[in-house]
Design a protein around this motif. Sequence first.
Motif, PDB file in Angstrom:
ATOM      1  N   ARG A  96       0.833  -1.204   0.000  1.00 33.73           N
ATOM      2  CA  ARG A  96       0.000   0.000   0.000  1.00 33.73           C
ATOM      3  C   ARG A  96       0.869   1.255   0.000  1.00 33.73           C
ATOM      4  N   SER A  97       0.294   2.340  -0.499  1.00 31.58           N
ATOM      5  CA  SER A  97       0.984   3.624  -0.456  1.00 31.58           C
ATOM      6  C   SER A  97       0.372   4.490   0.642  1.00 31.58           C
ATOM      7  N   ILE A  98       1.110   5.475   1.094  1.00 22.99           N
ATOM      8  CA  ILE A  98       0.607   6.406   2.100  1.00 22.99           C
ATOM      9  C   ILE A  98       0.670   7.825   1.544  1.00 22.99           C
ATOM     10  N   ASN A  99      -0.224   8.664   2.026  1.00 23.63           N
ATOM     11  CA  ASN A  99      -0.258  10.042   1.552  1.00 23.63           C
ATOM     12  C   ASN A  99       0.643  10.932   2.399  1.00 23.63           C
ATOM     13  N   ALA A 100       0.694  12.204   2.046  1.00 22.96           N
ATOM     14  CA  ALA A 100       1.598  13.133   2.726  1.00 22.96           C
ATOM     15  C   ALA A 100       1.244  13.293   4.197  1.00 22.96           C
ATOM     16  N   LYS A 101      -0.059  13.318   4.504  1.00 21.28           N
ATOM     17  CA  LYS A 101      -0.489  13.492   5.892  1.00 21.28           C
ATOM     18  C   LYS A 101      -0.008  12.329   6.746  1.00 21.28           C
ATOM     19  N   LYS A 102      -0.187  11.111   6.257  1.00 17.39           N
ATOM     20  CA  LYS A 102       0.259   9.939   6.997  1.00 17.39           C
ATOM     21  C   LYS A 102       1.783   9.928   7.110  1.00 17.39           C
ATOM     22  N   ALA A 103       2.468  10.314   6.040  1.00 19.31           N
ATOM     23  CA  ALA A 103       3.934  10.350   6.062  1.00 19.31           C
ATOM     24  C   ALA A 103       4.442  11.309   7.124  1.00 19.31           C
ATOM     25  N   GLN A 104       3.753  12.423   7.309  1.00 19.43           N
ATOM     26  CA  GLN A 104       4.151  13.356   8.355  1.00 19.43           C
ATOM     27  C   GLN A 104       3.846  12.781   9.734  1.00 19.43           C
ATOM     28  N   GLN A 105       2.736  12.106   9.875  1.00 26.09           N
ATOM     29  CA  GLN A 105       2.361  11.535  11.168  1.00 26.09           C
ATOM     30  C   GLN A 105       3.364  10.499  11.658  1.00 26.09           C
TER      31      GLN A 105
END
Length: 258
Positions: free
Chosen positions: A168-177
Amino acid sequence: MIEWSLIEGVYELRLGVEPCNEIGTTMLAALERFLDQVDTESAHALVIRSTVRGGFSAGADLRELYEELRQRPEREHEDALREFIDRIHSVMDRLDMLPLTTIGVIHGICFGGGFELALTCDILIAERSARFGFPELRLGIIPGFGGIPRLRRDVSNAVVRDLLLTGRSINAKKAQQIGLVSQMVPTGEGLRAAMATARQATKFDREAAKTCKRFMKPLPVEELAQEKEHFIRLAQRPVLKLALKKFVESDDPRPYLP
């Protein structure tokens, strides 16, 4: 096309290989030229960004890899893979250990080998459009450009397992979290934020900054070597060749998407 400039102690490295900065021999040679010419005495920081609309990088040039394996006799596959992977690791390690503060600006797709390139940066700034992922298991391989050790260096093993084992890929918000990126900015604002960060980095004593980076960001040498061997072994199996053939023959305009 890959271009770079140096202004007031900050390098800007612009990746512009259509369609989405696939990493093959063309980009590899350009990165080698940049690293051979970079002046670490005059510069304090490096900003790496993409100038193509699709994103930072879709990953390895799978079409080039397919043609390389298809045209060579099977007995030469290991040597060809090892030669390419050794060159890639050399470039990635040099970028990782540059005595500069390196800042990656990510928008759109940042998958596979492109994600591995991003992970060589000290600081990542993600625009809201950014997505990060490792789809390699879909091809019957694992990341081969140093991605697993570098990702494990930055985030928890639970995150690494999730990304790799699910694809799965993650978005920018999740990457920051999860602590992968330090800043999330609106689409189109990444370069501005990166340059502001780079200018801040130029204010400090050079030796102190270099020492801080060496201490905080050691190169995971043993793990990188292990990953390389696992990749080369897996990449010689028929499953990769079949997956590459399917990828090359796909009529999907963006076949790299999960």
